[in-house]
Design an enzyme around this catalytic site. Structure first.
Site, PDB file in Angstrom:
ATOM      1  N   CYS A   6      25.415  56.602  19.472  1.00 25.95           N
ATOM      2  CA  CYS A   6      24.718  55.320  19.525  1.00 25.95           C
ATOM      3  C   CYS A   6      24.827  54.126  20.086  1.00 25.95           C
ATOM      4  O   CYS A   6      26.130  53.771  19.718  1.00 25.95           O
ATOM      5  CB  CYS A   6      24.536  55.618  17.960  1.00 25.95           C
ATOM      6  SG  CYS A   6      23.446  53.695  16.872  1.00 25.95           S
TER       7      CYS A   6
ATOM      8  N   CYS B  59      24.324  50.627  17.120  1.00 22.34           N
ATOM      9  CA  CYS B  59      25.580  50.333  16.536  1.00 22.34           C
ATOM     10  C   CYS B  59      26.340  52.288  15.826  1.00 22.34           C
ATOM     11  O   CYS B  59      27.539  52.570  17.212  1.00 22.34           O
ATOM     12  CB  CYS B  59      25.233  50.719  15.265  1.00 22.34           C
ATOM     13  SG  CYS B  59      23.524  51.861  14.914  1.00 22.34           S
ATOM     14  N   SER B  60      25.915  52.868  15.280  1.00 25.25           N
ATOM     15  CA  SER B  60      27.147  54.261  14.962  1.00 25.25           C
ATOM     16  C   SER B  60      26.620  55.470  14.000  1.00 25.25           C
ATOM     17  O   SER B  60      27.286  55.843  12.803  1.00 25.25           O
ATOM     18  CB  SER B  60      27.893  53.497  13.825  1.00 25.25           C
ATOM     19  OG  SER B  60      28.630  53.135  12.833  1.00 25.25           O
ATOM     20  N   CYS B  61      24.707  55.281  14.356  1.00 26.37           N
ATOM     21  CA  CYS B  61      24.847  56.027  14.026  1.00 26.37           C
ATOM     22  C   CYS B  61      25.370  57.600  14.609  1.00 26.37           C
ATOM     23  O   CYS B  61      25.502  57.690  14.900  1.00 26.37           O
ATOM     24  CB  CYS B  61      22.996  56.946  14.435  1.00 26.37           C
ATOM     25  SG  CYS B  61      21.800  54.251  13.853  1.00 26.37           S
TER      26      CYS B  61
END
Lengths: 99, 221
Positions: free
Chosen positions: B123, B126-128
């Site tokens: 991602c 962000c941090s999906c």
């Protein structure tokens, strides 16, 4: 919610939209060409949800496939061969469109 | 000396003995901006009666209880059951629900490694991450270095993880930018024909479901 505009295999160009608002379209694909890999369904617009709105009506979301060499050839010779990115329909233009 | 003396602010001896040459616990520094926002949001939600403290605790407990073994069970079943694999690739969320794993409303896209293509998930924004399937993401998954370099030089990054991919393989990176979540379906290692479902599950690690390595027992060439 409007009928989906693109289908698998369509060539598209990602719009370049500058500004400081919250977007889910990474800069590295803006202005670049790709091919529709699949239609993912309809989802609320994250740009509107980020400022407290509902994001409705929902917008068509696609996975678009890009060539790593097209995107990053000036940076590295070891780039990924292909990169699939989720892009909302309002960022996508038909390739013939002059953005 | 009594124990009370030890805890007295005026106890010069204990101050001299207890030298602070170790790193203080992370929660002893000033509250960060993100922490302040999180605390304010939690207090507001409770104050307005939208959630109660018990529900927040229960949700944190649920999230912390999810481990990559959930995903490993899905992969092992797909290796054993071609019809399940076909349904998993067609609609990951519906196939997981068959196994009692409820990812709804999140759509799960399962991408299959083949003899031609190796898939990797990132991602970049962000941090999906498929948290309901694999638990919380590892710290490196959220790092700026991984999020930028895995697209620009994936083979170099994989080598740093000890993964030496066949150079003939085409690398496809999936950038989890919006509402989809991704699971890599690795190739079943050779010489596992007689393995039970439990033995197969043991081969499937978190990192091979992100795509930065291969299942245990895999042979790279």
């Amino acid at each position: 919610m409007t009928a989906q505009r693109f289908t698998n295999g369509d060539r598209v160009k990602v719009a370049e939209i500058t500004g400081r608002r919250h977007v889910r379209t990474p800069g590295y694909i803006q202005g670049r060409h790709g091919v529709i890999e699949r239609f993912c369904g309809y989802f609320p617009n994250p740009e509107e949800r980020s400022i407290g709105l509902t994001g409705l009506p929902k917008i068509a979301l696609y996975r678009v496939r890009f060539s790593g060499a097209d995107l990053f050839k000036e940076l590295s010779s070891a780039v990924a061969d292909s990169i699939d990115v989720e892009v909302f329909e309002h960022w996508l233009r038909e390739v013939e469109d002059d953005i | 000396m009594t124990s009370e003396d030890n805890y007295s602010d005026n106890n010069v001896v204990s101050k001299q003995v207890h030298k602070h040459d170790h790193t203080p616990p992370a929660d002893q520094g000033p509250v960060t901006q993100v922490q302040a926002i999180q605390i304010a949001m939690q207090e507001l939600l409770i104050e307005k009666g939208l959630v109660c403290a018990e529900e927040i605790r229960e949700t944190v407990e649920l999230i912390d209880s999810i481990t990559p073994s959930r995903g490993a069970e899905v992969v092992a079943r797909a290796w054993l059951d071609p019809e399940f694999k076909s349904r998993l690739l067609h609609n990951g969320t519906a196939a997981c629900l068959e196994m009692g794993i409820d990812l709804r409303p999140t759509p799960l896209v399962v991408v299959e490694n083949t003899s031609l293509i190796h898939n990797i998930v990132v991602c970049t924004l962000c941090s999906c991450y498929p948290r309901m399937l694999l638990g919380l993401p590892p710290d490196w998954y959220k790092s700026t270095a991984y999020r930028s370099r895995i697209i620009i030089e994936p083979r170099v990054v994989l080598l740093e993880f000890g993964t030496n991919l066949n150079p003939e393989l085409s690398i496809r990176v999936h950038d989890s930018t919006a509402d989809m979540r991704y699971l890599v379906l690795p190739q079943r290692p050779n010489n596992t024909e007689n393995f039970s479902v439990n033995q197969l599950t043991e081969l499937v690690t978190r990192d091979c479901m992100i795509g930065v390595t291969l299942p245990k027992n895999s042979v790279t060439s």
